[in-house]
Design a protein around this motif. Structure first.
Motif, PDB file in Angstrom:
ATOM      1  N   HIS A 157     -20.492  -2.192   4.987  1.00 19.87           N
ATOM      2  CA  HIS A 157     -19.272  -2.791   5.734  1.00 19.87           C
ATOM      3  C   HIS A 157     -17.938  -1.843   5.712  1.00 19.87           C
ATOM      4  O   HIS A 157     -17.212  -2.088   6.830  1.00 19.87           O
ATOM      5  N   ILE A 158     -17.646  -1.162   4.725  1.00 23.87           N
ATOM      6  CA  ILE A 158     -16.455  -0.420   4.919  1.00 23.87           C
ATOM      7  C   ILE A 158     -16.677   0.687   5.983  1.00 23.87           C
ATOM      8  O   ILE A 158     -15.593   0.950   6.744  1.00 23.87           O
ATOM      9  N   VAL A 214       0.843  -1.207  -0.034  1.00 24.82           N
ATOM     10  CA  VAL A 214       0.078  -0.175   0.197  1.00 24.82           C
ATOM     11  C   VAL A 214       0.953   1.174  -0.082  1.00 24.82           C
ATOM     12  O   VAL A 214       0.449   2.244  -0.665  1.00 24.82           O
ATOM     13  N   ASP A 215       2.073   1.206   0.621  1.00 24.79           N
ATOM     14  CA  ASP A 215       2.827   2.489   0.684  1.00 24.79           C
ATOM     15  C   ASP A 215       3.352   2.771  -0.758  1.00 24.79           C
ATOM     16  O   ASP A 215       3.519   3.993  -1.067  1.00 24.79           O
ATOM     17  N   VAL A 216       3.677   1.856  -1.356  1.00 26.17           N
ATOM     18  CA  VAL A 216       4.095   2.178  -2.846  1.00 26.17           C
ATOM     19  C   VAL A 216       2.868   2.817  -3.752  1.00 26.17           C
ATOM     20  O   VAL A 216       3.166   3.750  -4.427  1.00 26.17           O
ATOM     21  N   ALA A 255      -6.337  -3.442   4.111  1.00 25.38           N
ATOM     22  CA  ALA A 255      -6.208  -4.548   4.891  1.00 25.38           C
ATOM     23  C   ALA A 255      -7.787  -5.581   4.869  1.00 25.38           C
ATOM     24  O   ALA A 255      -7.824  -6.261   5.588  1.00 25.38           O
ATOM     25  N   LEU A 256      -8.608  -4.880   4.407  1.00 22.20           N
ATOM     26  CA  LEU A 256     -10.106  -5.150   4.434  1.00 22.20           C
ATOM     27  C   LEU A 256     -10.124  -6.153   3.172  1.00 22.20           C
ATOM     28  O   LEU A 256      -9.539  -6.022   2.037  1.00 22.20           O
ATOM     29  N   GLY A 289      -6.716   6.154   6.211  1.00 23.94           N
ATOM     30  CA  GLY A 289      -8.162   5.356   5.756  1.00 23.94           C
ATOM     31  C   GLY A 289      -7.897   4.192   4.677  1.00 23.94           C
ATOM     32  O   GLY A 289      -8.282   3.182   4.778  1.00 23.94           O
ATOM     33  N   LEU A 290      -6.903   4.911   3.778  1.00 20.99           N
ATOM     34  CA  LEU A 290      -6.716   4.297   2.559  1.00 20.99           C
ATOM     35  C   LEU A 290      -5.686   2.872   2.882  1.00 20.99           C
ATOM     36  O   LEU A 290      -5.796   1.719   2.409  1.00 20.99           O
ATOM     37  N   ARG A 291      -4.674   3.020   4.143  1.00 20.81           N
ATOM     38  CA  ARG A 291      -4.184   1.794   4.490  1.00 20.81           C
ATOM     39  C   ARG A 291      -4.871   0.798   5.347  1.00 20.81           C
ATOM     40  O   ARG A 291      -4.788  -0.383   4.931  1.00 20.81           O
ATOM     41  N   LEU A 292      -6.010   1.258   6.220  1.00 16.67           N
ATOM     42  CA  LEU A 292      -6.785   0.492   6.688  1.00 16.67           C
ATOM     43  C   LEU A 292      -7.763  -0.384   5.762  1.00 16.67           C
ATOM     44  O   LEU A 292      -8.033  -1.521   5.786  1.00 16.67           O
ATOM     45  N   LEU A 293      -8.212   0.368   4.682  1.00  8.94           N
ATOM     46  CA  LEU A 293      -9.067  -0.319   3.448  1.00  8.94           C
ATOM     47  C   LEU A 293      -8.148  -1.467   2.786  1.00  8.94           C
ATOM     48  O   LEU A 293      -8.783  -2.389   2.663  1.00  8.94           O
TER      49      LEU A 293
END
Length: 332
Positions: free
Chosen positions: A249-250, A212-214, A240-241, A234-238
């Protein structure tokens, strides 16, 4: 052969209405002759046509003049006799109308709705009219000339093309007898759709290979090295879903607020698609340890339910009990 049918409508009127099964159809192969409880029919109701559900057929002559069933909409009953008995119990127990109980029992997407359509009356299409009335009439006349039947244009489509002014012109044309508006039952099931969100295909591939960081630095180089906006976390958390997933659900994730989700959508990294609601797999966490232990009475009731589930056999069950009797634990 039964001569009469009791029909329920999805209104607050508790009684059903008796209609006649046309005599000319009783001894023929006509679909009306094969009407059965659990079928939807197209019948006159007051000054218009309406869709109702046949709840009973019989030979009991009412003491008033009956009207004929105009059309049977289903080739087979859409509600079984067992479900009709259940809806009869529901409407008596909860003091609702029979039609409202029937509507609640219908499969999702099946309803009592009809679609209004417009057509030019008569053969003359060269009538001289001015203004918006003339424009609308010529539009309908051209549609009639281009199509074999000339009757398959909906009022919704005409309103979309001509907006509010065109709709008013339509009703003036109806008063002049130049066009007519009639209804066709909407008999096809329209499945309830649900929106699923997932990563764009190229983003999904990049997440799998680089992380995700890249993805963040490659798509948003201007924010690297400084203070990150809240929605980036929030993008990082997403990431992992498990996606695809529903918006609800998101948003159930504490750190993904409506604002964060809107920014993620606007970034273009996610895409949506519509699928029938029945195809949406459950993404809710399964926590069996949080389920209460059933008591002996609940176990006795749950046994047949579990047996049907284990054998993959379709059966219907009604949990009947007072408030606080433990129905919810069995359902869970």
């Amino acid at each position: 052969m039964p001569r009469f049918a009791d029909i329920a409508f999805p209104t607050a009127v508790r009684q059903s209405f008796t209609y006649r099964i046309p005599a000319e159809a009783s001894g023929s192969d006509d679909a009306i002759a094969s009407v059965r409880p659990g079928m939807r029919v197209w019948v006159p109701l007051k000054s218009q046509m309406a869709i109702g559900m046949v709840v009973r057929i019989h030979d009991e002559q009412p003491d008033f003049e009956t009207r004929d069933i105009a059309r049977v909409l289903d080739s087979e009953p859409v509600l079984s006799e067992e479900l009709l008995r259940l809806t009869d119990w529901v409407h008596r127990f909860y003091y609702s109308s029979m039609g409202e109980a029937v509507q609640a029992a219908l499969p999702a997407g099946m309803n009592f709705l009809a679609e209004p359509y417009v057509r030019v009356t008569g053969e003359r299409t060269d009538i001289s009219l001015r203004g918006i009335e003339g424009d609308v009439f010529r539009f309908l006349a051209e549609h009639k000339a281009e199509h074999e039947k000339g009757t398959d244009i909906s009022l919704k489509e005409v309103a979309r093309v001509w907006q509010t002014k065109g709709e008013r012109a339509l009703y003036r044309l109806v008063k002049k007898g130049l066009i007519e508006i009639w209804q066709i039952p909407r008999i096809r099931m329209q499945p309830r759709m649900e929106t699923l969100w997932e990563w764009r295909e190229d983003v999904r591939a990049q997440l799998a290979s680089d992380g995700v960081d890249v993805v963040i630095t490659s798509h948003f180089p201007g924010i690297s090295g400084g203070r990150e906006p809240k929605w980036i976390n929030g993008l990082r958390l997403l990431s992992a879903l498990p996606l695809p997933s529903t918006r609800q659900h998101i948003l159930d994730q504490p750190e993904i607020t409506a604002y964060v989700w809107n920014r993620i959508r606007e970034s273009g990294l996610v895409a949506s698609r519509e699928v029938p609601a029945g195809q949406v797999r459950s993404v809710l966490p399964y926590e069996p340890d949080g389920i209460s232990v059933l008591n002996d009475e609940q176990e006795n009731i749950f046994g047949p339910v579990l047996e049907a589930i284990s054998s993959r056999t379709f059966r219907r069950f009604l949990l009947y009990g007072i408030t606080g009797s433990g129905k919810t634990e069995i359902y869970i």
